[in-house]
Design a protein around this motif. Structure first.
Motif, PDB file in Angstrom:
ATOM      1  N   ARG A   8       0.856  -1.181   0.000  1.00 16.44           N
ATOM      2  CA  ARG A   8       0.000   0.000   0.000  1.00 16.44           C
ATOM      3  C   ARG A   8       0.892   1.231   0.000  1.00 16.44           C
ATOM      4  O   ARG A   8       1.924   1.260   0.682  1.00 16.44           O
ATOM      5  CB  ARG A   8      -0.899   0.017   1.243  1.00 16.44           C
ATOM      6  CG  ARG A   8      -1.908  -1.113   1.312  1.00 16.44           C
ATOM      7  CD  ARG A   8      -3.090  -0.901   0.379  1.00 16.44           C
ATOM      8  NE  ARG A   8      -3.807   0.331   0.667  1.00 16.44           N
ATOM      9  CZ  ARG A   8      -4.762   0.461   1.579  1.00 16.44           C
ATOM     10  NH1 ARG A   8      -5.097  -0.587   2.331  1.00 16.44           N
ATOM     11  NH2 ARG A   8      -5.381   1.603   1.754  1.00 16.44           N
ATOM     12  N   LEU A   9       0.520   2.242  -0.773  1.00 14.49           N
ATOM     13  CA  LEU A   9       1.362   3.427  -0.928  1.00 14.49           C
ATOM     14  C   LEU A   9       0.950   4.521   0.049  1.00 14.49           C
ATOM     15  O   LEU A   9      -0.147   5.084  -0.074  1.00 14.49           O
ATOM     16  CB  LEU A   9       1.269   3.952  -2.366  1.00 14.49           C
ATOM     17  CG  LEU A   9       1.959   5.281  -2.640  1.00 14.49           C
ATOM     18  CD1 LEU A   9       3.447   5.176  -2.351  1.00 14.49           C
ATOM     19  CD2 LEU A   9       1.725   5.723  -4.080  1.00 14.49           C
ATOM     20  N   PRO A  10       1.801   4.852   1.034  1.00 17.63           N
ATOM     21  CA  PRO A  10       1.487   5.959   1.941  1.00 17.63           C
ATOM     22  C   PRO A  10       1.812   7.300   1.293  1.00 17.63           C
ATOM     23  O   PRO A  10       2.900   7.493   0.761  1.00 17.63           O
ATOM     24  CB  PRO A  10       2.407   5.694   3.137  1.00 17.63           C
ATOM     25  CG  PRO A  10       3.574   4.961   2.555  1.00 17.63           C
ATOM     26  CD  PRO A  10       3.059   4.174   1.387  1.00 17.63           C
ATOM     27  N   LEU A  11       0.863   8.210   1.311  1.00 13.59           N
ATOM     28  CA  LEU A  11       1.064   9.522   0.705  1.00 13.59           C
ATOM     29  C   LEU A  11       1.048  10.605   1.774  1.00 13.59           C
ATOM     30  O   LEU A  11       0.102  10.708   2.556  1.00 13.59           O
ATOM     31  CB  LEU A  11      -0.026   9.803  -0.328  1.00 13.59           C
ATOM     32  CG  LEU A  11      -0.034   8.944  -1.596  1.00 13.59           C
ATOM     33  CD1 LEU A  11      -1.196   9.342  -2.498  1.00 13.59           C
ATOM     34  CD2 LEU A  11       1.297   9.062  -2.328  1.00 13.59           C
ATOM     35  N   MET A  12       2.121  11.399   1.809  1.00 16.82           N
ATOM     36  CA  MET A  12       2.160  12.544   2.698  1.00 16.82           C
ATOM     37  C   MET A  12       1.233  13.631   2.164  1.00 16.82           C
ATOM     38  O   MET A  12       1.067  13.781   0.949  1.00 16.82           O
ATOM     39  CB  MET A  12       3.590  13.078   2.805  1.00 16.82           C
ATOM     40  CG  MET A  12       4.590  12.074   3.338  1.00 16.82           C
ATOM     41  SD  MET A  12       4.224  11.576   5.028  1.00 16.82           S
ATOM     42  CE  MET A  12       5.734  10.706   5.453  1.00 16.82           C
ATOM     43  N   GLN A  13       0.660  14.396   3.053  1.00 15.34           N
ATOM     44  CA  GLN A  13      -0.278  15.421   2.645  1.00 15.34           C
ATOM     45  C   GLN A  13       0.456  16.651   2.118  1.00 15.34           C
ATOM     46  O   GLN A  13       1.533  17.006   2.579  1.00 15.34           O
ATOM     47  CB  GLN A  13      -1.172  15.810   3.825  1.00 15.34           C
ATOM     48  CG  GLN A  13      -1.970  14.628   4.375  1.00 15.34           C
ATOM     49  CD  GLN A  13      -2.850  15.022   5.548  1.00 15.34           C
ATOM     50  OE1 GLN A  13      -3.363  16.133   5.603  1.00 15.34           O
ATOM     51  NE2 GLN A  13      -3.025  14.107   6.487  1.00 15.34           N
ATOM     52  N   GLY A  14      -0.135  17.293   1.114  1.00 22.09           N
ATOM     53  CA  GLY A  14       0.376  18.561   0.612  1.00 22.09           C
ATOM     54  C   GLY A  14       1.634  18.474  -0.237  1.00 22.09           C
ATOM     55  O   GLY A  14       2.385  19.444  -0.334  1.00 22.09           O
TER      56      GLY A  14
END
Length: 428
Positions: A168-174
């Motif tokens: 699963r790909l974790p995406l940082m916000q902004g």
């Protein structure tokens, strides 16, 4: 020509050395540490410390040099690095020495966007270094690369591969858009700009031909590595903050993790720019990420690296915590148990001191593994101490080999993990 490449042991510097050597230039590689590997193609290696190299030393190194390429940079202040020393003080000392020595042409690596916004010490000091160079009476060229990707990996480029290995790909916000640029294109740009008739007094952005999101870049790497697309999820803000703070803490222990507070400040700006000036100055057409990856099919070592990248910090944290915990437990709640085992083995009056000595040795090893400068020494100490424990346990209490929980048997997988840690210790 004789060309001095400063910061030659880094990702960009080593590629620049190799590319210049292909054109037959006499490349002098300036590195930070005596133990740094000799960059490919360099004819000589010299050691310099940015910010503390005296003028006389620079004058000596610049004798007979026609061009200086300054690739030196550091992402964040830490126990090992100072952004101001590298980007401002050290760079200005080098530029001043170039003026004195008559080295007219200086190609200087900055970073994209620092002329527009400086959200961190990294970008602020980069811009200050740029401004200092522009005031010098030199034929300067300032290169501002976007995120640089290539066969060699370090920092963000390594992080992309590590994230590509996750289910699963974790995406940082902004996170902002990226125009990632290929390392070969960056090195080729330098090769063309060292020519005597190349443009001077220009600021050139090095960007790829397309704007990609963070997730797009990861998707390209997953496709290249032969893995199916991964579903993405947004990382909660509190977890983001925790990861950045843990990265900062690791930095002060001498490590250089890709996820640190500087990244949190810089990713919102993204890394995009205009490649027109580079195209006009060099005639280079940038290669897209997909085309670059397609030209170099992924092999098993790429998949190994991707899977190991995020496991690496876990391995070192676990090993350091293991040794620290065993030492602390032996001095506190486990002290009586340890003394009892020693007495059962016939240690007598040496039982207590032996437990204390072993506990202190465990703590020293745990601390040594924690600090990057002493990690290798700590790992070898752990291996030797584990072998000692196996021999001593066999001689004193051989029945421990038959214990259901296997206290002596478990030494062997622990040993193997230490050798794995030694195998993946190098950062670049």
């Amino acid at each position: 020509m004789k060309i001095l490449v400063n910061g030659a042991a880094g990702l960009i510097g080593s590629a620049v050395c190799a590319r210049l050597a292909r054109d037959g230039h006499d490349v002098v590689a300036a590195v930070r540490h005596q133990g740094d590997r000799r960059p490919p193609g360099s004819t000589a290696v010299v050691v310099v410390e940015m910010g503390s190299t005296p003028a006389g030393r620079w004058a000596e190194l610049l004798q007979g040099v026609d061009v200086v390429v300054n690739c030196a940079g550091t992402f964040q202040d830490s126990a090992r690095d100072s952004t101001s020393a590298v980007h401002v003080t050290g760079a200005d000392q080098l530029f001043s020495a170039c003026e004195v020595a008559g080295v007219r042409r200086v190609i200087h690596f900055s970073a994209i966007g620092v002329d527009r916004e400086t959200p961190s010490a990294f970008s602020a000091t980069k811009r200050e270094g740029d401004e200092n160079l522009k005031r010098r009476n030199l034929d300067w060229v300032i290169l501002r690369p976007s995120v640089v990707l290539g066969r060699g990996v370090y920092g963000a480029s390594a992080l992309f591969r590590g994230l590509a290995a996750l289910p699963r790909l974790p995406l940082m916000q902004g996170t902002g858009e990226l125009q990632v640029v290929q390392l070969d294109d960056v090195a080729e740009t330098v090769a063309r700009l060292v020519a005597k008739d190349a443009p001077a007094k220009q600021e050139i952005e090095l960007v790829g031909p397309e704007r990609l999101s963070f997730a797009d870049v990861i998707a390209e790497y997953r496709r290249w590595l032969g893995w199916k697309p991964a579903r993405a999820f947004a990382v909660p803000r509190f977890l983001e903050t925790l990861l950045y703070k843990l990265g900062d803490a690791a930095g002060w222990l001498g490590w250089r993790p890709a996820v640190r507070s500087t990244a949190s400040r810089e990713i919102g700006r993204g890394a995009v720019g205009d490649g027109t000036v580079r195209r006009e100055a060099t005639g280079i057409e940038p290669v897209s990420l997909r085309a670059a990856l397609a030209a170099q099919p992924a092999t098993v070592q790429e998949r190994w690296f991707a899977r190991l990248f995020l496991l690496k910090p876990v391995i070192f944290v676990v090993l350091a915590a293991f040794w620290l915990a065993t030492g602390i437990i032996s001095l506190t709640v486990g002290y009586d148990i340890g003394v009892g085992l020693m007495l059962a083995g016939g240690a007598g009056i040496l039982a207590g001191p032996s437990v204390v000595a072993g506990a202190l040795a465990d703590i020293i090893i745990g601390l040594s593994i924690s600090f990057r400068r002493t990690t290798r020494l700590g790992l070898w100490g752990a291996i030797l101490l584990s072998l000692f424990y196996a021999v001593a346990g066999t001689l004193i209490l051989p029945e421990l080999w038959k214990e259901p929980l296997g206290p002596l048997l478990k030494i062997w997988p622990i040993l193997v993990l230490h050798f794995v840690a030694l195998g993946i210790l190098e950062e670049r």
